[in-house]
Design an enzyme around this catalytic site. Structure first.
Site, PDB file in Angstrom:
ATOM      1  N   TYR A   1     -35.140 -37.632  78.637  1.00 10.60           N
ATOM      2  CA  TYR A   1     -36.276 -37.065  79.372  1.00 10.60           C
ATOM      3  C   TYR A   1     -35.936 -35.624  79.727  1.00 10.60           C
ATOM      4  O   TYR A   1     -34.755 -35.279  79.878  1.00 10.60           O
ATOM      5  CB  TYR A   1     -36.532 -37.917  80.632  1.00 10.60           C
ATOM      6  CG  TYR A   1     -37.657 -37.427  81.492  1.00 10.60           C
ATOM      7  CD1 TYR A   1     -38.946 -37.292  80.967  1.00 10.60           C
ATOM      8  CD2 TYR A   1     -37.450 -37.085  82.822  1.00 10.60           C
ATOM      9  CE1 TYR A   1     -39.986 -36.826  81.760  1.00 10.60           C
ATOM     10  CE2 TYR A   1     -38.478 -36.627  83.620  1.00 10.60           C
ATOM     11  CZ  TYR A   1     -39.747 -36.489  83.075  1.00 10.60           C
ATOM     12  OH  TYR A   1     -40.760 -36.027  83.846  1.00 10.60           O
TER      13      TYR A   1
ATOM     14  N   TYR B   1     -36.961 -36.928  90.055  1.00  7.35           N
ATOM     15  CA  TYR B   1     -36.097 -37.623  89.085  1.00  7.35           C
ATOM     16  C   TYR B   1     -34.681 -37.621  89.642  1.00  7.35           C
ATOM     17  O   TYR B   1     -33.806 -36.886  89.194  1.00  7.35           O
ATOM     18  CB  TYR B   1     -36.188 -36.904  87.732  1.00  7.35           C
ATOM     19  CG  TYR B   1     -35.811 -37.772  86.550  1.00  7.35           C
ATOM     20  CD1 TYR B   1     -36.460 -38.970  86.303  1.00  7.35           C
ATOM     21  CD2 TYR B   1     -34.806 -37.378  85.665  1.00  7.35           C
ATOM     22  CE1 TYR B   1     -36.129 -39.757  85.222  1.00  7.35           C
ATOM     23  CE2 TYR B   1     -34.474 -38.153  84.573  1.00  7.35           C
ATOM     24  CZ  TYR B   1     -35.130 -39.343  84.361  1.00  7.35           C
ATOM     25  OH  TYR B   1     -34.799 -40.119  83.273  1.00  7.35           O
TER      26      TYR B   1
HETATM   27  P1  NAD Z   1     -38.409 -49.917  80.841  1.00  6.59           P
HETATM   28  O1  NAD Z   1     -38.354 -50.372  82.246  1.00  6.59           O
HETATM   29  O2  NAD Z   1     -39.310 -50.661  79.924  1.00  6.59           O
HETATM   30  O3  NAD Z   1     -36.964 -49.896  80.175  1.00  6.59           O
HETATM   31  C1  NAD Z   1     -35.757 -49.755  80.894  1.00  6.59           C
HETATM   32  C2  NAD Z   1     -34.885 -50.915  80.457  1.00  6.59           C
HETATM   33  O4  NAD Z   1     -33.548 -50.752  80.930  1.00  6.59           O
HETATM   34  C3  NAD Z   1     -35.392 -52.269  80.990  1.00  6.59           C
HETATM   35  O5  NAD Z   1     -35.520 -53.158  79.909  1.00  6.59           O
HETATM   36  C4  NAD Z   1     -34.265 -52.730  81.893  1.00  6.59           C
HETATM   37  O6  NAD Z   1     -34.117 -54.144  81.935  1.00  6.59           O
HETATM   38  C5  NAD Z   1     -33.088 -52.078  81.183  1.00  6.59           C
HETATM   39  N1  NAD Z   1     -31.862 -52.064  81.976  1.00  6.59           N
HETATM   40  C6  NAD Z   1     -31.659 -51.501  83.199  1.00  6.59           C
HETATM   41  N2  NAD Z   1     -30.380 -51.718  83.577  1.00  6.59           N
HETATM   42  C7  NAD Z   1     -29.777 -52.418  82.574  1.00  6.59           C
HETATM   43  C8  NAD Z   1     -28.471 -52.952  82.383  1.00  6.59           C
HETATM   44  N3  NAD Z   1     -27.510 -52.802  83.309  1.00  6.59           N
HETATM   45  N4  NAD Z   1     -28.215 -53.632  81.232  1.00  6.59           N
HETATM   46  C9  NAD Z   1     -29.168 -53.805  80.298  1.00  6.59           C
HETATM   47  N5  NAD Z   1     -30.430 -53.324  80.425  1.00  6.59           N
HETATM   48  C10 NAD Z   1     -30.715 -52.646  81.555  1.00  6.59           C
HETATM   49  O7  NAD Z   1     -38.818 -48.383  80.906  1.00  6.59           O
HETATM   50  P2  NAD Z   1     -38.960 -47.264  79.762  1.00  6.59           P
HETATM   51  O8  NAD Z   1     -39.629 -46.119  80.424  1.00  6.59           O
HETATM   52  O9  NAD Z   1     -39.506 -47.832  78.516  1.00  6.59           O
HETATM   53  O10 NAD Z   1     -37.450 -46.820  79.543  1.00  6.59           O
HETATM   54  C11 NAD Z   1     -36.806 -46.848  78.281  1.00  6.59           C
HETATM   55  C12 NAD Z   1     -36.044 -45.563  78.079  1.00  6.59           C
HETATM   56  O11 NAD Z   1     -36.976 -44.476  77.980  1.00  6.59           O
HETATM   57  C13 NAD Z   1     -35.092 -45.195  79.210  1.00  6.59           C
HETATM   58  O12 NAD Z   1     -33.918 -44.623  78.687  1.00  6.59           O
HETATM   59  C14 NAD Z   1     -35.877 -44.156  79.969  1.00  6.59           C
HETATM   60  O13 NAD Z   1     -35.071 -43.281  80.747  1.00  6.59           O
HETATM   61  C15 NAD Z   1     -36.521 -43.432  78.803  1.00  6.59           C
HETATM   62  N6  NAD Z   1     -37.620 -42.533  79.133  1.00  6.59           N
HETATM   63  C16 NAD Z   1     -38.679 -42.979  79.848  1.00  6.59           C
HETATM   64  C17 NAD Z   1     -39.707 -42.109  80.159  1.00  6.59           C
HETATM   65  C18 NAD Z   1     -40.899 -42.573  80.947  1.00  6.59           C
HETATM   66  O14 NAD Z   1     -41.608 -41.731  81.509  1.00  6.59           O
HETATM   67  N7  NAD Z   1     -41.169 -43.858  80.997  1.00  6.59           N
HETATM   68  C19 NAD Z   1     -39.668 -40.772  79.709  1.00  6.59           C
HETATM   69  C20 NAD Z   1     -38.577 -40.347  78.963  1.00  6.59           C
HETATM   70  C21 NAD Z   1     -37.552 -41.237  78.689  1.00  6.59           C
END
Ligand code: NAD
Length: 293
Positions: free
Chosen positions: A182, A192
């Site tokens: 991000y 953040y």
């Molecule tokens: P999401 O909640 O669907 O995914 C986050 C995942 O991390 C979940 O499945 C959660 O169970 C898992 N997780 C957390 N701690 C964990 C652990 N100790 N062991 C195993 N799994 C664990 O949300 P998302 O937004 O789809 O996030 C996915 C990726 O995208 C992340 O890296 C997030 O930072 C990134 N991202 C998200 C955004 C946004 O705005 N949503 C923007 C840019 C990047």
């Protein structure tokens, strides 16, 4: 037609918690291009994911794009990426009932299950992030919260790739790892907090180091820097809608991103069409990252 061809490739998608997150959408795009899917979920949410994969209520979310059929996941493996092996697991976690139903929920156990079930791995999706103090500004974040964010959200990519390396090296056509970052890893973004910005900055340089170190084994490592999207994790930040509105207003393409746009880019980056792209961060953010004032 120019194909994004992942036919028969084995893809391990980590970070599946529901049918909204990026992991779910990426899995669907990978499968629409022909990949076979292995899911990995945090031990606390495996039951939820199993339900979503089976129940009628969620059937629509299992429909693949491009008329490619219906999502089929071959196996779902629990893994808490904070643990490299079961020897690392602390007493509180061991006695947690959500964990007790699983025999091995470490990274080592995950890769051992993939080796037993599939013999190798072509694609690894890292879609995991967590900070227990995401709502705290960095100035107010505890050392413990900060280090947890780094461990789960950044170090886990290196740990997963170390364990996966024997399965991914020298695959026909090469193998590919892809993570999510991000813009908070490049610039100061209000809201953040909890060390997440630091974790994303770490993930970004780790991606380049891992690409350099694994390139000779024909393993590529890339990241997508996604625009804000209201997933479960993002909603924990609190002001996600404000972040989405702000980005939409300022982006060259003046609208929010769609998760499918991230997913299709992921499928391209993991495909032979991207065979010379490694150590790269691709912004799927409607161009927000190029804007000055
Ligand atoms: P999401 O909640 O669907 O995914 C986050 C995942 O991390 C979940 O499945 C959660 O169970 C898992 N997780 C957390 N701690 C964990 C652990 N100790 N062991 C195993 N799994 C664990 O949300 P998302 O937004 O789809 O996030 C996915 C990726 O995208 C992340 O890296 C997030 O930072 C990134 N991202 C998200 C955004 C946004 O705005 N949503 C923007 C840019 C990047």
């Amino acid at each position: 037609m120019l194909p994004v061809d992942l036919n028969g490739k084995i893809a391990l998608v980590t970070g599946v918690a529901d049918n909204h997150g990026f992991a779910w959408h990426i899995a669907k795009s990978l499968q629409a291009a022909g990949a076979r899917l292995v899911f990995s979920s945090h031990p606390r949410v495996t039951g939820i994911v199993e339900n979503i994969l089976a129940r009628d209520k969620d059937a629509e979310s299992r429909v693949l794009p491009f008329g490619a059929g219906t999502l089929k996941v071959e196996t779902l493996i629990p893994c808490d990426v904070a643990f490299d092996s079961m020897e690392d697991v602390d007493e509180a976690t061991r006695s947690d009932r959500h964990y007790q139903k699983h025999a091995d929920y470490s990274i080592k156990g995950l890769m051992e299950a993939v080796r037993k079930g599939f013999g190798g791995l072509d694609i690894l999706i890292h879609s995991v992030a967590f900070s227990p103090e995401i709502r705290n500004r960095l100035i107010d974040t505890s050392r413990k919260g900060y280090l947890t964010a780094l461990s789960v959200s950044a170090y886990s990519l290196s740990a997963l790739l170390r364990a996966a390396q024997p399965l991914m090296e020298n695959r026909p056509g090469g193998a590919s790892a892809l993570g999510l970052t991000y813009i908070g890893g490049d610039r100061a973004v209000a809201h953040y907090g909890g060390g997440m910005s630091t974790a994303k900055a770490a993930l970004q340089i780790d991606c380049k180091q891992l690409a350099q170190q694994l390139g000779p084994k024909n393993i590529r490592v890339n990241l997508i820097s996604a625009g804000p999207y209201a997933s479960r994790a993002a909603r924990a930040i609190g002001d996600i809608q404000q972040m989405i509105d702000q980005a939409s207003k300022l982006s060259p393409l003046p609208r929010p991103i769609e998760p499918e746009e991230v997913a299709h880019t992921a499928a391209f980056l993991c495909s032979p069409l991207a065979s010379a792209i490694t150590g790269h961060i691709v912004y799927v953010d409607c161009g927000y990252n190029i804007v000055g004032v």
